[in-house]
Design a protein around this motif. Structure first.
Motif, mmCIF file in Angstrom:
data_model
loop_
_atom_site.group_PDB
_atom_site.id
_atom_site.type_symbol
_atom_site.label_atom_id
_atom_site.label_comp_id
_atom_site.label_asym_id
_atom_site.label_seq_id
_atom_site.Cartn_x
_atom_site.Cartn_y
_atom_site.Cartn_z
ATOM 1 N N ARG A 210 -5.023 -0.861 -3.911
ATOM 2 C CA ARG A 210 -6.107 -0.888 -2.929
ATOM 3 C C ARG A 210 -7.336 -1.543 -3.568
ATOM 4 O O ARG A 210 -7.697 -1.200 -4.684
ATOM 5 N N PHE B 273 -2.397 -2.869 8.237
ATOM 6 C CA PHE B 273 -2.805 -1.482 8.458
ATOM 7 C C PHE B 273 -4.074 -1.422 9.287
ATOM 8 O O PHE B 273 -4.846 -2.387 9.363
ATOM 9 N N THR C 200 0.879 -5.883 3.498
ATOM 10 C CA THR C 200 0.861 -4.738 4.408
ATOM 11 C C THR C 200 -0.147 -4.992 5.509
ATOM 12 O O THR C 200 -1.252 -5.475 5.249
ATOM 13 N N PRO D 146 -3.661 3.872 8.249
ATOM 14 C CA PRO D 146 -2.220 3.935 8.539
ATOM 15 C C PRO D 146 -1.603 2.537 8.653
ATOM 16 O O PRO D 146 -2.238 1.586 9.092
ATOM 17 N N VAL D 147 -0.337 2.454 8.267
ATOM 18 C CA VAL D 147 0.360 1.171 8.104
ATOM 19 C C VAL D 147 1.193 0.808 9.333
ATOM 20 O O VAL D 147 1.907 1.642 9.889
ATOM 21 N N ASP E 172 -8.995 0.644 2.078
ATOM 22 C CA ASP E 172 -7.602 0.242 2.311
ATOM 23 C C ASP E 172 -6.678 1.454 2.475
ATOM 24 O O ASP E 172 -5.533 1.446 2.019
ATOM 25 N N SER E 173 -7.187 2.486 3.144
ATOM 26 C CA SER E 173 -6.455 3.755 3.219
ATOM 27 C C SER E 173 -5.872 4.044 4.588
ATOM 28 O O SER E 173 -5.246 5.082 4.790
ATOM 29 N N VAL F 237 -1.086 5.892 -5.288
ATOM 30 C CA VAL F 237 -2.317 5.136 -5.078
ATOM 31 C C VAL F 237 -2.776 4.520 -6.396
ATOM 32 O O VAL F 237 -2.914 5.214 -7.404
ATOM 33 N N LEU G 136 0.825 -1.203 0.000
ATOM 34 C CA LEU G 136 0.000 0.000 0.000
ATOM 35 C C LEU G 136 0.862 1.257 0.000
ATOM 36 O O LEU G 136 1.944 1.257 0.582
ATOM 37 N N PRO G 137 0.398 2.309 -0.746
ATOM 38 C CA PRO G 137 -0.946 2.512 -1.296
ATOM 39 C C PRO G 137 -1.190 1.906 -2.683
ATOM 40 O O PRO G 137 -2.209 2.204 -3.301
ATOM 41 N N GLU H 169 0.344 9.954 0.033
ATOM 42 C CA GLU H 169 -0.733 10.331 -0.882
ATOM 43 C C GLU H 169 -0.406 9.975 -2.319
ATOM 44 O O GLU H 169 -1.306 9.827 -3.151
ATOM 45 N N GLN I 211 -0.365 6.411 5.247
ATOM 46 C CA GLN I 211 0.071 6.069 3.894
ATOM 47 C C GLN I 211 0.408 7.345 3.113
ATOM 48 O O GLN I 211 -0.236 8.370 3.304
#
Length: 312
Positions: free
Chosen positions: A116, A137, A135, A147-148, A144-145, A199, A112-113, A196, A194
């Motif tokens: 997704r 998260f 990943t 934090p990792v 699927d956005s 993606v 990720l990102p 920006e 993640q």
């Protein structure tokens, strides 16, 4: 920690096994999709995760929707510290996400990102990625956005099907998920937002997406066949009926007559098809209504005429 594991298909079982085997955590319940019809008799069958949990004597919850009141009430009663997730297959409402103290932590099979969505491994193969991974998260409302917590990388081998790659990631990712639970439990692991940039989306591969375009280069045909194996399966049309192409390989050393896109060339041992570049060799096919067979056996059985084509 007290864990409630959420997952459904076979690919989620290695992670469940790894969490059950952990001496630091207790899987107190499993959430999975309801029993679904399968086989010729269409009888209801429990998910692979449900079957494994029942074997281990773990409580199994099968809500029709994860916002059902009965399910939410039972989840609150269990009071899990964290809910690890692998391919559960349903969207989790905020009211469910708020129950465990450490939230729901997803093991997703991409870096990720990138990729997704529902089919990250298939899209990685289709795109020709040389490296992918997994990943962990924190699940939030976005796709699927969240934090990792952690990542691992995996090489995409030149002959990998999506099934091959997903199997390796499922076993490697199970260790990542356990390590993530360990880090959350002892407070040594923080989730990082993640980036920006970068993606990409990986929506479900539909049957029509798996239709082979023989005017595409051989490299693209090869990726479609591998990326759609085992499901939904790459396919084409021959004599008006669907023909599934289960395995094929680019044939850069082909020395037969020139082949227009889709045209077949058959010898005693090999079946080649023209593409937008050099031909590909068909290895395994499945005619409509029949079992998989070697392409050479199929070609002998249907007695392909000179100039016959795939693709309709």
């Amino acid at each position: 920690m007290r864990l409630v594991f959420a997952g459904t298909p076979e690919v989620a079982v290695p992670a469940l096994d790894a969490l059950i085997a952990s001496d630091r955590h207790e899987v107190v319940a499993v959430v999975t999709r309801p029993d679904a019809p399968a086989g010729r008799g269409r009888r209801l069958v429990a998910s692979p995760v449900a079957e494994r949990a029942e074997e281990a004597g773990i409580e199994v919850l099968k809500p029709a929707k994860p916002r059902d009141d009965d399910f939410l009430a039972r989840l609150r009663e269990i009071a899990p510290d964290c809910c690890p997730v692998v391919a559960y297959g349903a969207l989790l409402p905020q009211v469910a996400l708020d129950v465990p103290a450490h939230g729901w932590v997803n093991l997703h099979f991409s870096l990720l990102p990138a990729w997704r969505g529902a089919a990250p491994v298939q899209h990685a193969v289709l795109a020709g990625d040389e490296i992918t991974g997994a990943t962990t998260f924190q699940i939030e409302r976005g796709l699927d956005s969240g934090p990792v917590y952690g990542v691992l990388t995996e090489e995409v081998r030149p002959t990998d099907t999506s099934g091959d790659l997903l199997t390796r990631l499922a076993f490697a990712g199970s260790g990542l998920l356990v390590a993530t639970m360990d880090g959350i439990e002892d407070g040594t692991l923080d989730a990082v937002p993640q980036p920006e940039e970068g993606v990409t989306l990986a929506p479900k591969i539909e049957v029509e997406d798996a239709r082979i375009d023989w005017t595409a280069p051989a490299l693209r045909v090869d990726r479609v066949v591998r990326g759609c194996a085992p499901a939904p399966g790459a396919w084409t049309v021959f004599r008006g009926e669907r023909l599934k192409v289960m395995s094929a390989a680019p044939a850069a050393d082909y020395d037969g007559p020139a082949l227009p896109a889709g045209e077949l060339a058959v010898t005693k041992k090999a079946v080649h098809v023209g593409t937008g570049s050099h031909p590909v060799q068909l290895l395994w096919v499945q005619p409509q209504g029949k079992k998989p067979m070697q392409a050479a056996d199929w070609a002998r059985g249907v007695r392909i005429a000179t100039g016959e084509q795939l693709g309709g």
